[in-house]
Write a protein that holds these residues in place. Structure first.
Motif, PDB file in Angstrom:
ATOM      1  N   SER A  56      -6.004 -27.586 -46.053  1.00 42.07           N
ATOM      2  CA  SER A  56      -6.440 -28.533 -45.024  1.00 42.07           C
ATOM      3  C   SER A  56      -5.420 -28.679 -43.906  1.00 42.07           C
ATOM      4  N   PHE A  57      -4.118 -28.618 -44.212  1.00 41.01           N
ATOM      5  CA  PHE A  57      -3.112 -28.761 -43.150  1.00 41.01           C
ATOM      6  C   PHE A  57      -3.131 -27.566 -42.206  1.00 41.01           C
ATOM      7  N   ASP A  58      -3.414 -26.364 -42.733  1.00 41.70           N
ATOM      8  CA  ASP A  58      -3.557 -25.184 -41.869  1.00 41.70           C
ATOM      9  C   ASP A  58      -4.800 -25.312 -40.998  1.00 41.70           C
ATOM     10  N   TRP A  59      -5.866 -25.840 -41.592  1.00 42.43           N
ATOM     11  CA  TRP A  59      -7.108 -26.035 -40.851  1.00 42.43           C
ATOM     12  C   TRP A  59      -6.880 -26.981 -39.666  1.00 42.43           C
ATOM     13  N   ARG A  60      -6.224 -28.112 -39.928  1.00 42.38           N
ATOM     14  CA  ARG A  60      -5.994 -29.087 -38.854  1.00 42.38           C
ATOM     15  C   ARG A  60      -5.118 -28.490 -37.752  1.00 42.38           C
ATOM     16  N   ARG A  61      -4.066 -27.796 -38.141  1.00 38.50           N
ATOM     17  CA  ARG A  61      -3.191 -27.167 -37.144  1.00 38.50           C
ATOM     18  C   ARG A  61      -3.983 -26.167 -36.307  1.00 38.50           C
ATOM     19  N   HIS A  62      -4.858 -25.417 -36.956  1.00 44.01           N
ATOM     20  CA  HIS A  62      -5.689 -24.465 -36.223  1.00 44.01           C
ATOM     21  C   HIS A  62      -6.642 -25.182 -35.264  1.00 44.01           C
ATOM     22  N   GLU A  63      -7.272 -26.248 -35.706  1.00 44.99           N
ATOM     23  CA  GLU A  63      -8.181 -27.016 -34.847  1.00 44.99           C
ATOM     24  C   GLU A  63      -7.457 -27.467 -33.572  1.00 44.99           C
ATOM     25  N   GLU A  64      -6.187 -27.818 -33.709  1.00 46.95           N
ATOM     26  CA  GLU A  64      -5.414 -28.292 -32.561  1.00 46.95           C
ATOM     27  C   GLU A  64      -5.047 -27.172 -31.594  1.00 46.95           C
ATOM     28  N   LEU A  65      -5.255 -25.923 -31.996  1.00 43.21           N
ATOM     29  CA  LEU A  65      -5.126 -24.825 -31.032  1.00 43.21           C
ATOM     30  C   LEU A  65      -6.268 -24.898 -30.026  1.00 43.21           C
ATOM     31  N   HIS A  66      -7.439 -25.290 -30.501  1.00 41.45           N
ATOM     32  CA  HIS A  66      -8.616 -25.391 -29.632  1.00 41.45           C
ATOM     33  C   HIS A  66      -8.649 -26.703 -28.857  1.00 41.45           C
ATOM     34  N   GLU A  67      -8.141 -27.752 -29.450  1.00 39.74           N
ATOM     35  CA  GLU A  67      -8.173 -29.089 -28.835  1.00 39.74           C
ATOM     36  C   GLU A  67      -6.785 -29.717 -28.978  1.00 39.74           C
ATOM     37  N   PRO A  68      -5.826 -29.278 -28.145  1.00 41.31           N
ATOM     38  CA  PRO A  68      -4.449 -29.776 -28.278  1.00 41.31           C
ATOM     39  C   PRO A  68      -4.372 -31.296 -28.178  1.00 41.31           C
ATOM     40  N   GLN A  69      -3.521 -31.869 -29.007  1.00 42.20           N
ATOM     41  CA  GLN A  69      -3.323 -33.319 -29.017  1.00 42.20           C
ATOM     42  C   GLN A  69      -1.999 -33.714 -28.390  1.00 42.20           C
ATOM     43  N   GLU A  70      -1.063 -32.790 -28.352  1.00 37.89           N
ATOM     44  CA  GLU A  70       0.237 -33.010 -27.731  1.00 37.89           C
ATOM     45  C   GLU A  70       0.593 -31.733 -26.976  1.00 37.89           C
ATOM     46  N   LEU A  71       1.366 -31.889 -25.904  1.00 40.11           N
ATOM     47  CA  LEU A  71       1.816 -30.724 -25.146  1.00 40.11           C
ATOM     48  C   LEU A  71       3.280 -30.880 -24.776  1.00 40.11           C
ATOM     49  N   TRP A  72       3.976 -29.751 -24.811  1.00 34.74           N
ATOM     50  CA  TRP A  72       5.355 -29.688 -24.364  1.00 34.74           C
ATOM     51  C   TRP A  72       5.447 -28.635 -23.271  1.00 34.74           C
ATOM     52  N   LEU A  73       6.038 -28.999 -22.149  1.00 36.07           N
ATOM     53  CA  LEU A  73       6.283 -28.103 -21.027  1.00 36.07           C
ATOM     54  C   LEU A  73       7.796 -28.059 -20.845  1.00 36.07           C
ATOM     55  N   CYS A  74       8.383 -26.906 -21.079  1.00 34.37           N
ATOM     56  CA  CYS A  74       9.841 -26.793 -21.059  1.00 34.37           C
ATOM     57  C   CYS A  74      10.386 -27.175 -19.688  1.00 34.37           C
ATOM     58  N   TYR A  75      11.104 -28.268 -19.652  1.00 28.91           N
ATOM     59  CA  TYR A  75      11.644 -28.750 -18.380  1.00 28.91           C
ATOM     60  C   TYR A  75      12.709 -27.801 -17.844  1.00 28.91           C
ATOM     61  N   LEU A  76      13.394 -27.081 -18.722  1.00 25.98           N
ATOM     62  CA  LEU A  76      14.409 -26.125 -18.270  1.00 25.98           C
ATOM     63  C   LEU A  76      13.764 -24.927 -17.584  1.00 25.98           C
ATOM     64  N   CYS A  77      12.684 -24.429 -18.164  1.00 23.68           N
ATOM     65  CA  CYS A  77      11.958 -23.316 -17.542  1.00 23.68           C
ATOM     66  C   CYS A  77      11.356 -23.771 -16.204  1.00 23.68           C
ATOM     67  N   LEU A  78      10.852 -25.002 -16.175  1.00 28.65           N
ATOM     68  CA  LEU A  78      10.242 -25.550 -14.960  1.00 28.65           C
ATOM     69  C   LEU A  78      11.292 -25.717 -13.867  1.00 28.65           C
ATOM     70  N   GLU A  79      12.439 -26.300 -14.209  1.00 27.86           N
ATOM     71  CA  GLU A  79      13.517 -26.484 -13.224  1.00 27.86           C
ATOM     72  C   GLU A  79      14.100 -25.155 -12.775  1.00 27.86           C
ATOM     73  N   GLY A  80      14.082 -24.175 -13.669  1.00 27.55           N
ATOM     74  CA  GLY A  80      14.604 -22.843 -13.346  1.00 27.55           C
ATOM     75  C   GLY A  80      13.629 -22.006 -12.547  1.00 27.55           C
ATOM     76  N   LYS A  81      12.507 -22.603 -12.176  1.00 28.34           N
ATOM     77  CA  LYS A  81      11.476 -21.935 -11.355  1.00 28.34           C
ATOM     78  C   LYS A  81      10.933 -20.675 -12.020  1.00 28.34           C
ATOM     79  N   GLU A  82      10.843 -20.723 -13.361  1.00 26.54           N
ATOM     80  CA  GLU A  82      10.222 -19.616 -14.087  1.00 26.54           C
ATOM     81  C   GLU A  82       8.787 -19.470 -13.595  1.00 26.54           C
ATOM     82  N   PRO A  83       8.312 -18.249 -13.379  1.00 30.99           N
ATOM     83  CA  PRO A  83       6.932 -18.094 -12.908  1.00 30.99           C
ATOM     84  C   PRO A  83       5.893 -18.598 -13.925  1.00 30.99           C
ATOM     85  N   ASN A  84       6.231 -18.511 -15.216  1.00 29.87           N
ATOM     86  CA  ASN A  84       5.352 -19.008 -16.273  1.00 29.87           C
ATOM     87  C   ASN A  84       6.158 -19.892 -17.209  1.00 29.87           C
ATOM     88  N   PRO A  85       6.400 -21.144 -16.820  1.00 30.32           N
ATOM     89  CA  PRO A  85       7.190 -22.016 -17.699  1.00 30.32           C
ATOM     90  C   PRO A  85       6.501 -22.192 -19.046  1.00 30.32           C
TER      91      PRO A  85
END
Length: 154
Positions: A56-85
């Motif tokens: 069940s824990f694998d199932w839930r983690r997989h479901e969250e691939l389709h419907e993310p509940q949290e997101l992280w955007l790397c602030y270092l990649c963003l500040e470094g002007k990475e084309p794909n942070p």
């Protein structure tokens, strides 16, 4: 639910990245695309990609691939002007990124500073009985009860 409307508080550049990410999450891939290992188990993806798992824990983690509940955007990649942070919906994957690409910094600090104030779609229906939920956790627990009922009747 509109990603743009629910998350209009985010800066425009971040919102654009989030919208693209969510579009990719919703896209269905062919089962033979070589990206997934076919697994067997009673817990099947409710978004129709064909994945199933034993746990069940694998199932839930997989479901969250389709419907993310949290997101992280790397602030270092963003500040470094990475084309794909780096943007991801899984904490463990983000920590791996921080450890691999930003070794000189404490990965927990990078994680904390990179978490977005993302507002996910939580008004989701059960694919079995169409009941609506305002909490991802309640939705998942409810769907797991359907799988439990199914296994008890077998």
């Amino acid at each position: 639910y509109s990603v743009a409307e629910a998350n209009k508080h985010l800066p425009r550049d971040q919102l654009d990245l989030v919208e693209k990410y969510i579009q990719v999450c919703k896209r269905r891939r062919a089962q033979s695309d070589g990206r997934r290992v076919v697994t067997v188990g009673p817990f099947k993806c409710t978004f129709g990609c064909g994945r199933s798992t034993k746990y069940s824990f694998d199932w839930r983690r997989h479901e969250e691939l389709h419907e993310p509940q949290e997101l992280w955007l790397c602030y270092l990649c963003l500040e470094g002007k990475e084309p794909n942070p780096f943007l991801i919906g899984r904490r463990d994957k983000f920590i791996k990124h921080a450890k691999d690409y930003h070794k000189s910094l404490e990965h927990e600090l990078v994680l904390e500073r990179s978490k977005l104030d993302f507002r996910p779609n939580i008004q989701l229906q059960c694919p079995f009985c169409s009941k609506c939920f305002k909490s991802w956790d309640k939705r998942c627990r409810h769907i797991l009860s359907h799988y439990e009922d199914e296994s008890n009747s077998s």
